[in-house]
Every structure is written in structure tokens, then in C-alpha cells.
Write a protein that holds these residues in place. Sequence first.
Motif, PDB file in Angstrom:
ATOM      1  N   GLU A 244      28.617  10.711  -5.297  1.00  0.00           N
ATOM      2  CA  GLU A 244      27.954  10.702  -4.083  1.00  0.00           C
ATOM      3  C   GLU A 244      26.847   9.923  -4.344  1.00  0.00           C
ATOM      4  O   GLU A 244      26.437   9.302  -2.952  1.00  0.00           O
ATOM      5  N   ASP A 245      26.009   9.138  -4.860  1.00  0.00           N
ATOM      6  CA  ASP A 245      25.181   8.985  -5.522  1.00  0.00           C
ATOM      7  C   ASP A 245      25.069   7.221  -5.137  1.00  0.00           C
ATOM      8  O   ASP A 245      24.553   6.340  -5.346  1.00  0.00           O
ATOM      9  N   SER A 246      27.256   7.076  -4.943  1.00  0.00           N
ATOM     10  CA  SER A 246      26.987   5.024  -4.583  1.00  0.00           C
ATOM     11  C   SER A 246      26.286   5.157  -4.051  1.00  0.00           C
ATOM     12  O   SER A 246      26.017   5.679  -2.540  1.00  0.00           O
ATOM     13  N   GLY A 247      26.306   3.713  -3.410  1.00  0.00           N
ATOM     14  CA  GLY A 247      26.186   2.567  -2.458  1.00  0.00           C
ATOM     15  C   GLY A 247      24.515   1.781  -2.955  1.00  0.00           C
ATOM     16  O   GLY A 247      24.643   2.080  -3.876  1.00  0.00           O
ATOM     17  N   THR A 248      23.998   1.803  -2.100  1.00  0.00           N
ATOM     18  CA  THR A 248      23.096   0.411  -2.403  1.00  0.00           C
ATOM     19  C   THR A 248      22.012   1.080  -1.637  1.00  0.00           C
ATOM     20  O   THR A 248      21.767   1.817  -0.836  1.00  0.00           O
ATOM     21  N   TYR A 249      21.129   0.920  -2.633  1.00  0.00           N
ATOM     22  CA  TYR A 249      19.158   1.398  -2.615  1.00  0.00           C
ATOM     23  C   TYR A 249      18.717   0.347  -2.362  1.00  0.00           C
ATOM     24  O   TYR A 249      18.157  -0.490  -3.239  1.00  0.00           O
ATOM     25  N   PHE A 250      17.553   0.800  -1.718  1.00  0.00           N
ATOM     26  CA  PHE A 250      16.660   0.177  -0.790  1.00  0.00           C
ATOM     27  C   PHE A 250      15.433   0.154  -0.975  1.00  0.00           C
ATOM     28  O   PHE A 250      15.017   1.401  -0.790  1.00  0.00           O
ATOM     29  N   CYS A 251      14.298  -0.935  -2.181  1.00  0.00           N
ATOM     30  CA  CYS A 251      12.962  -0.073  -1.477  1.00  0.00           C
ATOM     31  C   CYS A 251      12.429  -1.102  -0.280  1.00  0.00           C
ATOM     32  O   CYS A 251      13.059  -2.177  -0.204  1.00  0.00           O
ATOM     33  N   ALA A 252      11.122  -0.612   0.319  1.00  0.00           N
ATOM     34  CA  ALA A 252      10.844  -1.501   1.313  1.00  0.00           C
ATOM     35  C   ALA A 252       8.537  -0.795   0.817  1.00  0.00           C
ATOM     36  O   ALA A 252       8.100   0.279   0.742  1.00  0.00           O
ATOM     37  N   ALA A 253       7.852  -1.632   1.520  1.00  0.00           N
ATOM     38  CA  ALA A 253       6.895  -2.277   0.905  1.00  0.00           C
ATOM     39  C   ALA A 253       6.157  -2.151   2.672  1.00  0.00           C
ATOM     40  O   ALA A 253       6.621  -3.459   3.826  1.00  0.00           O
TER      41      ALA A 253
ATOM     42  N   THR B 290       0.926  -1.556   0.349  1.00  0.00           N
ATOM     43  CA  THR B 290       0.049  -0.145   0.041  1.00  0.00           C
ATOM     44  C   THR B 290       0.647   1.141   0.191  1.00  0.00           C
ATOM     45  O   THR B 290       0.388   2.137  -0.400  1.00  0.00           O
ATOM     46  N   THR B 291       2.272   1.312   0.460  1.00  0.00           N
ATOM     47  CA  THR B 291       3.268   2.410   0.082  1.00  0.00           C
ATOM     48  C   THR B 291       4.444   1.890   0.019  1.00  0.00           C
ATOM     49  O   THR B 291       4.613   0.142   0.473  1.00  0.00           O
ATOM     50  N   VAL B 292       5.310   2.086  -0.440  1.00  0.00           N
ATOM     51  CA  VAL B 292       6.511   2.015  -0.271  1.00  0.00           C
ATOM     52  C   VAL B 292       7.139   3.034  -0.118  1.00  0.00           C
ATOM     53  O   VAL B 292       7.398   4.257   0.233  1.00  0.00           O
ATOM     54  N   GLN B 293       8.677   2.570   0.450  1.00  0.00           N
ATOM     55  CA  GLN B 293       9.675   3.817   0.841  1.00  0.00           C
ATOM     56  C   GLN B 293      11.321   3.563   0.071  1.00  0.00           C
ATOM     57  O   GLN B 293      11.533   2.270  -0.336  1.00  0.00           O
ATOM     58  N   TRP B 294      12.233   4.197  -0.457  1.00  0.00           N
ATOM     59  CA  TRP B 294      13.007   3.840  -0.551  1.00  0.00           C
ATOM     60  C   TRP B 294      14.464   4.692  -0.115  1.00  0.00           C
ATOM     61  O   TRP B 294      13.781   5.810   0.925  1.00  0.00           O
ATOM     62  N   PHE B 295      15.489   3.286  -0.221  1.00  0.00           N
ATOM     63  CA  PHE B 295      16.902   4.140   1.229  1.00  0.00           C
ATOM     64  C   PHE B 295      17.786   3.782   0.217  1.00  0.00           C
ATOM     65  O   PHE B 295      18.295   2.911  -0.438  1.00  0.00           O
ATOM     66  N   LEU B 296      18.542   4.879   0.734  1.00  0.00           N
ATOM     67  CA  LEU B 296      19.912   5.456   0.142  1.00  0.00           C
ATOM     68  C   LEU B 296      20.850   4.285   1.187  1.00  0.00           C
ATOM     69  O   LEU B 296      20.642   5.652   2.582  1.00  0.00           O
ATOM     70  N   GLN B 297      21.636   3.366   1.305  1.00  0.00           N
ATOM     71  CA  GLN B 297      23.065   3.534   2.539  1.00  0.00           C
ATOM     72  C   GLN B 297      24.057   3.424   1.415  1.00  0.00           C
ATOM     73  O   GLN B 297      24.430   2.801   0.990  1.00  0.00           O
TER      74      GLN B 297
ATOM     75  N   SER C 216      24.957   4.107   6.765  1.00  0.00           N
ATOM     76  CA  SER C 216      24.035   4.943   6.723  1.00  0.00           C
ATOM     77  C   SER C 216      22.648   5.079   6.206  1.00  0.00           C
ATOM     78  O   SER C 216      22.955   4.959   4.729  1.00  0.00           O
ATOM     79  N   LEU C 217      21.713   4.316   6.692  1.00  0.00           N
ATOM     80  CA  LEU C 217      20.533   4.560   6.530  1.00  0.00           C
ATOM     81  C   LEU C 217      19.657   5.350   5.839  1.00  0.00           C
ATOM     82  O   LEU C 217      19.123   6.393   7.250  1.00  0.00           O
ATOM     83  N   ILE C 218      19.056   6.031   4.638  1.00  0.00           N
ATOM     84  CA  ILE C 218      18.806   7.437   4.449  1.00  0.00           C
ATOM     85  C   ILE C 218      17.696   7.084   3.620  1.00  0.00           C
ATOM     86  O   ILE C 218      17.816   6.790   2.634  1.00  0.00           O
ATOM     87  N   ASN C 219      16.522   8.036   4.469  1.00  0.00           N
ATOM     88  CA  ASN C 219      15.133   7.480   3.598  1.00  0.00           C
ATOM     89  C   ASN C 219      15.210   8.956   2.543  1.00  0.00           C
ATOM     90  O   ASN C 219      15.687   9.898   3.037  1.00  0.00           O
TER      91      ASN C 219
END
Lengths: 115, 109
Positions: free
Chosen positions: B80-89, B30-37, B42-45
Motif C-alpha cells: 500500500e506504499d505504492s504510488g507517487t511521492y511528492f515533496c513541496a517547499a 523554510t518549510t517542506v511537505q511530503w505527499f503521497l499520490q 488522491s494527494l495525501i499529506n
Amino acid sequence: EAAVTQSPRNKVAVTGGKVTLSCNQTNNHNNMYWYRQDTGHGLRLIHYSYGAGSTEKGDIPDGYKASRPSQENFSLILELATPSQTSVYFCASGDASGGNQNTLYFGAGTRLSVL
Amino acid sequence: GDKVKQSPSALSLQEGTNSALRCNFSIAATTVQWFLQNPRGSLINLFYLVPGTKENGRLKSAFDSKESYSTLHIRDAQLEDSGTYFCAADPSNTNKVVFGTGTRLQVLP
């Protein structure tokens, strides 16, 4: 700014020992979460809570207990630590009450090694 | 990870180029979030989404709940965009937020 503080930041434990990871948030958020991060698995949900006194099982709860004695504090307890629980653990808080978005704010993580 | 599948698992880009990351859901998100580690861990929303799109600078994200997927577009990639991107539902508004396995992005000079 949201503030989620985890302690300790690093921990070395022995197999069979008890480990408690602590998390404190000053955001007055209802929801709190414990995840573990392992290569190839992303973040997996262990336990979460909707508020003081509430604990809910996530996707991988076996071997872990959780405690939410207050709005601010959420602990993850390993009663009998095993080497397979060596990981990086993240705590997060969020608040979906009153129509708020349940945006998650994360702590800095705890690196746990079980020998 | 099975409920939220991310692709690709890893990606290298030249600085200044564009990319698209994708999440597919096998749950009723119903909702999605994207994060950059970031490289420090550090995990950033980045985004919180209900069905629709959002844009923030060089980042744009879309969430289609009917087709069960979300995308994150990065325009003019920077180092600076380098890192790991996560989505979460969040499935069915339960607040039980589950994550994908991540996309490791490396931006090259």
C-alpha cells in the motif's frame, strides 16, 4: 477533517471556449492554490490566493485567470481554452495564519480535455 | 520542477525492504511537505516539516534548510506504499508552495 471540493470532476471543452473550474473549501483557510499535473512535470503552480479578493501569479499563469470572491471559493478561468491546457487540475487550501502550519489539503482533481 | 528536484524519479522495491527518497532545493525553503499520490489520484499529506525530523510509523522525514535538502525514509515497505511521492517547499515563508516532479514507487510482493 479538511474538505476541499472541486467541480466539475471531468470536463471536455472546445478550443477557444471559456472554461471555469471551481473549488470550495470548508476549512476557513486563508490560502488557496491551483495546480496542474502533467506527466514529467509533477504539480505546477498556476495561481494562488492569500484570502478573499487576493490572487497571485504562480509559476505558469499564462492563459489562466483566477478569482477569489470569498474565503471559501477559488475559481480558475480559461478564457480561450487551448489543447495544451488539457491536464488534471488540483485545488488545495492551507492556513498559515496565527502560527498555524500551512499544511495543504487537496481536492480530488478535475480532468480537463480541450479538443 | 527546477526549484525542487526529486530523486530517484522511479523506484521498485521488494516488500519488507527499506528506501530513501530525496529532494534538493534551489530556493530558500523554510518549510517542506511530503505527499503521497495514491493509485486513485488522491494527494495525501504525510509530513509538514520545519528544519528537523519527524517520524510517523514506518515513515521518517528530515529537512536540512542549510544544506537545502529533505529526505523521506520508508521502512519495511508494504504494497500500500505504492504510488507517487511528492515533496513541496515554501520559499522564504511566502506560502507560495512549489512541488517537485515526484518519485514513482512500486512495491513488489
